[in-house]
Design an enzyme around this catalytic site. Sequence first.
Site, mmCIF file in Angstrom:
data_model
loop_
_atom_site.group_PDB
_atom_site.id
_atom_site.type_symbol
_atom_site.label_atom_id
_atom_site.label_comp_id
_atom_site.label_asym_id
_atom_site.label_seq_id
_atom_site.Cartn_x
_atom_site.Cartn_y
_atom_site.Cartn_z
ATOM 1 N N GLY A 81 51.049 34.937 41.256
ATOM 2 C CA GLY A 81 49.604 34.914 41.075
ATOM 3 C C GLY A 81 49.145 33.530 40.671
ATOM 4 O O GLY A 81 49.954 32.649 40.359
ATOM 5 N N LEU A 82 47.849 33.331 40.675
ATOM 6 C CA LEU A 82 47.278 32.039 40.303
ATOM 7 C C LEU A 82 47.588 31.690 38.851
ATOM 8 O O LEU A 82 47.855 32.564 38.029
ATOM 9 C CB LEU A 82 45.760 32.064 40.501
ATOM 10 N N SER A 83 47.521 30.416 38.543
ATOM 11 C CA SER A 83 47.604 29.980 37.158
ATOM 12 C C SER A 83 46.469 30.643 36.382
ATOM 13 O O SER A 83 45.321 30.640 36.819
ATOM 14 C CB SER A 83 47.475 28.457 37.080
ATOM 15 N N LYS A 87 50.355 36.140 34.471
ATOM 16 C CA LYS A 87 51.781 36.358 34.752
ATOM 17 C C LYS A 87 52.633 36.272 33.489
ATOM 18 O O LYS A 87 53.437 37.167 33.211
ATOM 19 C CB LYS A 87 52.285 35.318 35.771
ATOM 20 N N SER A 88 52.482 35.185 32.733
ATOM 21 C CA SER A 88 53.317 34.987 31.545
ATOM 22 C C SER A 88 52.981 36.007 30.464
ATOM 23 O O SER A 88 53.882 36.569 29.824
ATOM 24 C CB SER A 88 53.146 33.564 31.003
ATOM 25 N N SER A 158 54.438 30.638 42.864
ATOM 26 C CA SER A 158 55.031 30.807 44.206
ATOM 27 C C SER A 158 53.960 31.077 45.249
ATOM 28 O O SER A 158 53.851 32.189 45.776
ATOM 29 C CB SER A 158 56.092 31.919 44.209
#
Length: 271
Positions: A81-83, A87-88, A158
């Site tokens: 996914g985008l920054s 995600k983190s 990615s």
Amino acid sequence: QADITGSIGTSGVVVLPLSSGSAMVHFLRRLSGSVVALGLLAAVTAEESVKSTNIKFHEGITREAKWKSIGHKGITLWMTGLSGSGKSTISVALEHALVTRQPRPYFVYRLDGDNLRFGLNRDLGFSPDDRKENVRRVAEVSKLFAEAGAIVIAGLISPYAADRAYAREVHKNASLPFMEVFVDAPLATVESRDPKGLYKKAREGKIKGFTGIDAPYEKPENPEVHVRTDLKSVTGSVNVILGELDQAGIHLQRHFRPVEEDEGGTCANTR
């Protein structure tokens, strides 16, 4: 020769010769518009790039014995996914849910894209070629951990579909479970979050080639899991993933316990 299955629809097995001058390799290179072809090409050329000679693969304890000893199969969750999409944040919350919120802890290893650039991938930048190599390394490491029985949580932007197809193919060729998790939020939302101030710098021209601004992000077309972090809380997103893990059949004896909503937070300050 190598058998690569499951990526050419339902027609069966395609046998690809791995010589550097093979007609199949050149054919796949010409199919630049096909994500599947690019993923297969990555798998083929990865085999070609092995430089060492006089090497042998040494077997040890079987995969099944490792999995039986810890009570579940290994699997890789590829968080893309985008920054700023979350995600983190979701990966850390999922790690806690699996290790500390279950009746018995699961074997989990989290591979964070930023963290890996301090060590394993510290020689890589953000060019398309470096991003491709970044994915290759993480895919191979993820495969090793999944082989050992870990639930691998790999969080990387990615952005290129072909690179993600390669990561999937690495696992498929090893008969290991793989789930693509699309951590999704609109560009306006992630820009408003901007936890590292990178979108602001990209808009000001201080960062070039920033994904979502002046570099592409190719959205997954058929991810196993799709969570909208502008619509769901962190805990809600984690529970969606836990539900899909249950359906994936990695348990040998038990099932996941959902996380209570008050144990998480919102995705407003995610990264």
